[in-house]
Design a protein around this motif. Structure first.
Motif: not given
Length: 66
Positions: A26-38, A41-47
């Motif tokens: 997800l970091w490759k999407i413009r505007g998605i930082s590592h915190m937003m990507a995290h 992932r957490i909101s989707g409840k993925f490992d």
């Protein structure tokens, strides 16, 4: 039956590597930082190690198209 990992996943008009973990891809999407990507992932409840290419619409990922 084994799930096939998609090599390229199109998200928000950007082609992403399906073999990378969700956050890294997800970091490759413009505007998605590592915190937003995290947060995504957490909101989707993925490992942490789930690959982006393993996800589909049934997994609750409405942001995955194709």
């Amino acid at each position: 039956m084994d799930k096939e990992t998609r090599a390229i996943v199109r998200v928000s008009g950007t082609d992403l590597d399906g073999f990378k973990p969700i956050e890294r891809a997800l970091w490759k999407i413009r505007g998605i930082s590592h915190m937003m990507a995290h947060a995504i992932r957490i909101s989707g409840k993925f490992d942490k190690k789930t690959k982006l290419g393993d996800l589909n619409e049934k997994d609750g990922c409405s942001f995955i198209s194709g």
